[in-house]
Design an enzyme around this catalytic site. Structure first.
Site, PDB file in Angstrom:
ATOM      1  N   VAL A  64      19.030 -21.046 -13.265  1.00 40.77           N
ATOM      2  CA  VAL A  64      18.385 -21.971 -14.204  1.00 40.77           C
ATOM      3  C   VAL A  64      19.347 -22.999 -14.770  1.00 40.77           C
ATOM      4  O   VAL A  64      18.919 -24.020 -15.324  1.00 40.77           O
ATOM      5  CB  VAL A  64      17.700 -21.216 -15.372  1.00 40.77           C
ATOM      6  CG1 VAL A  64      16.579 -20.332 -14.871  1.00 40.77           C
ATOM      7  CG2 VAL A  64      18.715 -20.424 -16.194  1.00 40.77           C
ATOM      8  N   ASN A  90      13.269 -17.011 -20.811  1.00 47.37           N
ATOM      9  CA  ASN A  90      13.766 -15.660 -21.040  1.00 47.37           C
ATOM     10  C   ASN A  90      15.112 -15.384 -20.377  1.00 47.37           C
ATOM     11  O   ASN A  90      15.850 -14.511 -20.812  1.00 47.37           O
ATOM     12  CB  ASN A  90      12.721 -14.655 -20.537  1.00 47.37           C
ATOM     13  CG  ASN A  90      13.248 -13.232 -20.477  1.00 47.37           C
ATOM     14  OD1 ASN A  90      13.459 -12.594 -21.505  1.00 47.37           O
ATOM     15  ND2 ASN A  90      13.487 -12.736 -19.253  1.00 47.37           N
ATOM     16  N   SER A 152      17.513 -14.452 -30.414  1.00 46.32           N
ATOM     17  CA  SER A 152      18.126 -13.160 -30.720  1.00 46.32           C
ATOM     18  C   SER A 152      18.402 -13.067 -32.208  1.00 46.32           C
ATOM     19  O   SER A 152      18.558 -14.093 -32.895  1.00 46.32           O
ATOM     20  CB  SER A 152      19.444 -13.019 -29.954  1.00 46.32           C
ATOM     21  OG  SER A 152      20.214 -11.941 -30.432  1.00 46.32           O
ATOM     22  N   TYR A 165      27.188 -16.803 -27.813  1.00 49.47           N
ATOM     23  CA  TYR A 165      25.796 -16.376 -27.668  1.00 49.47           C
ATOM     24  C   TYR A 165      24.991 -16.708 -28.926  1.00 49.47           C
ATOM     25  O   TYR A 165      23.884 -17.260 -28.849  1.00 49.47           O
ATOM     26  CB  TYR A 165      25.781 -14.872 -27.394  1.00 49.47           C
ATOM     27  CG  TYR A 165      24.425 -14.246 -27.207  1.00 49.47           C
ATOM     28  CD1 TYR A 165      23.711 -14.421 -26.027  1.00 49.47           C
ATOM     29  CD2 TYR A 165      23.876 -13.442 -28.206  1.00 49.47           C
ATOM     30  CE1 TYR A 165      22.472 -13.812 -25.852  1.00 49.47           C
ATOM     31  CE2 TYR A 165      22.653 -12.830 -28.039  1.00 49.47           C
ATOM     32  CZ  TYR A 165      21.948 -13.017 -26.859  1.00 49.47           C
ATOM     33  OH  TYR A 165      20.725 -12.411 -26.691  1.00 49.47           O
ATOM     34  N   ALA A 166      25.565 -16.403 -30.103  1.00 47.02           N
ATOM     35  CA  ALA A 166      24.871 -16.670 -31.363  1.00 47.02           C
ATOM     36  C   ALA A 166      24.644 -18.160 -31.561  1.00 47.02           C
ATOM     37  O   ALA A 166      23.576 -18.578 -32.035  1.00 47.02           O
ATOM     38  CB  ALA A 166      25.676 -16.093 -32.528  1.00 47.02           C
ATOM     39  N   LYS A 169      21.800 -19.238 -29.204  1.00 50.77           N
ATOM     40  CA  LYS A 169      20.499 -18.725 -29.636  1.00 50.77           C
ATOM     41  C   LYS A 169      20.039 -19.386 -30.938  1.00 50.77           C
ATOM     42  O   LYS A 169      18.836 -19.583 -31.150  1.00 50.77           O
ATOM     43  CB  LYS A 169      20.549 -17.209 -29.798  1.00 50.77           C
ATOM     44  CG  LYS A 169      20.681 -16.440 -28.483  1.00 50.77           C
ATOM     45  CD  LYS A 169      19.521 -16.703 -27.547  1.00 50.77           C
ATOM     46  CE  LYS A 169      19.471 -15.697 -26.396  1.00 50.77           C
ATOM     47  NZ  LYS A 169      18.379 -16.006 -25.439  1.00 50.77           N
ATOM     48  N   ILE A 198      17.228  -4.361 -27.653  1.00 50.10           N
ATOM     49  CA  ILE A 198      16.171  -3.948 -26.725  1.00 50.10           C
ATOM     50  C   ILE A 198      16.846  -3.228 -25.566  1.00 50.10           C
ATOM     51  O   ILE A 198      17.909  -3.641 -25.084  1.00 50.10           O
ATOM     52  CB  ILE A 198      15.381  -5.168 -26.211  1.00 50.10           C
ATOM     53  CG1 ILE A 198      14.807  -5.983 -27.381  1.00 50.10           C
ATOM     54  CG2 ILE A 198      14.265  -4.719 -25.270  1.00 50.10           C
ATOM     55  CD1 ILE A 198      13.829  -5.244 -28.261  1.00 50.10           C
TER      56      ILE A 198
END
Length: 270
Positions: A64, A90, A152, A165-166, A169, A198
């Site tokens: 992607v 996703n 997240s 990542y934070a 997101k 998860i």
């Protein structure tokens, strides 16, 4: 009930985990599903299973983050099914590290997959969301289209070892709210889910040794146990529970929900 009858949905990262469960739920509710994944085998397995159960599915393999991916998957979706009603961003992975040790490549990689790739897909889908919705409004018809972005809890409140990542997101949440404001007049609902822990490949014990793109994934088992104890419900969420929240935001049940972040975390962050 077939809540998604006559709808066409793209789900990225749909070969495994939450994305796979989302694709199955969508198909079971009547949607035609485009299965996007980096890995060919699980993507075709998912698509073939849907077809064997009487549904319609298309597998589109690719990264992607590549420059031409958004254009290619939208083109193949329209060529095959003639429309696009639901987009679920996703796909993703983690590449953790402390800020003072993090490389530019490591930081950029998370922006590329969690923020830039969804932006490109949404932009490429504009003719089938914004413009199509504008025509519906002019004709006095109601036909809601849905964008669901997977964020997240790290994007909501930050997380140690996940500055890249934070940040990505959190940016995705900003993109979600902006798209909602811009496209809401055209019957487009754009919302996000912010997952806590998860139970997927990304949160399995790191000791299992799995990797994505050559990057080790997972959480050290002791850290994972500590996280689970800090969750009020005292466990990680299941892929089914995660997928149900995405399904809600992609279904007619959420037609008056727009620009929201649904926290799905067992009470970890309230």
């Amino acid at each position: 009930m077939n809540l998604l009858e006559n709808k066409v949905a793209i789900v990225t990262g749909a070969g495994r985990g939450v994305g796979r469960k989302v694709a199955d739920m969508f198909a079971n509710e009547g949607a035609k599903v485009v299965i996007s994944d980096l890995d060919e085998k699980p993507a075709f397995e998912c698509a073939n299973e849907i077809k064997e159960n009487g549904g319609k599915a298309l597998a589109v393999i690719g990264d992607v983050t590549t420059n031409d991916f958004a254009q290619r998957i939208i083109h193949e979706t329209i060529q095959t099914f003639g429309q696009l009603d639901i987009l679920v961003n996703n796909a993703g992975y983690t590449w953790d590290g402390f800020v003072h040790k993090m490389s530019d490549e490591q930081f950029q990689a998370m922006l590329d997959i969690h923020l830039i790739a969804p932006f490109r897909l949404i932009r490429e889908a504009a003719p089938y969301f914004r413009e199509a919705g504008k025509k519906d409004v002019e004709n006095g018809t109601y036909n809601y289209r849905k964008i669901v972005n997977v964020s997240s809890v790290a994007g909501v409140m930050g997380n140690v070892g996940q500055a890249n990542y934070a940040s990505a997101k959190a940016g995705l949440i900003g993109l979600t709210k902006t798209i909602a404001r811009e496209w809401a007049p055209y019957q487009v609902n754009c919302n996000a889910v912010a997952f806590g822990m998860i139970d997927t490949r990304l949160t399995q014990p790191k000791e299992k040794g799995e990797s994505i793109n050559g990057i080790s994934i997972g959480i050290p088992e002791k850290v994972r146990t500590m996280f689970e104890h800090s969750i009020p419900q005292k466990r990680a969420g299941t892929v089914e529970e995660a997928a149900q929240s995405i399904f809600y935001l992609a279904s007619p049940l959420s037609n008056y929900v727009n620009g929201q972040v649904l926290n799905v975390n067992g009470g970890w962050y309230t």
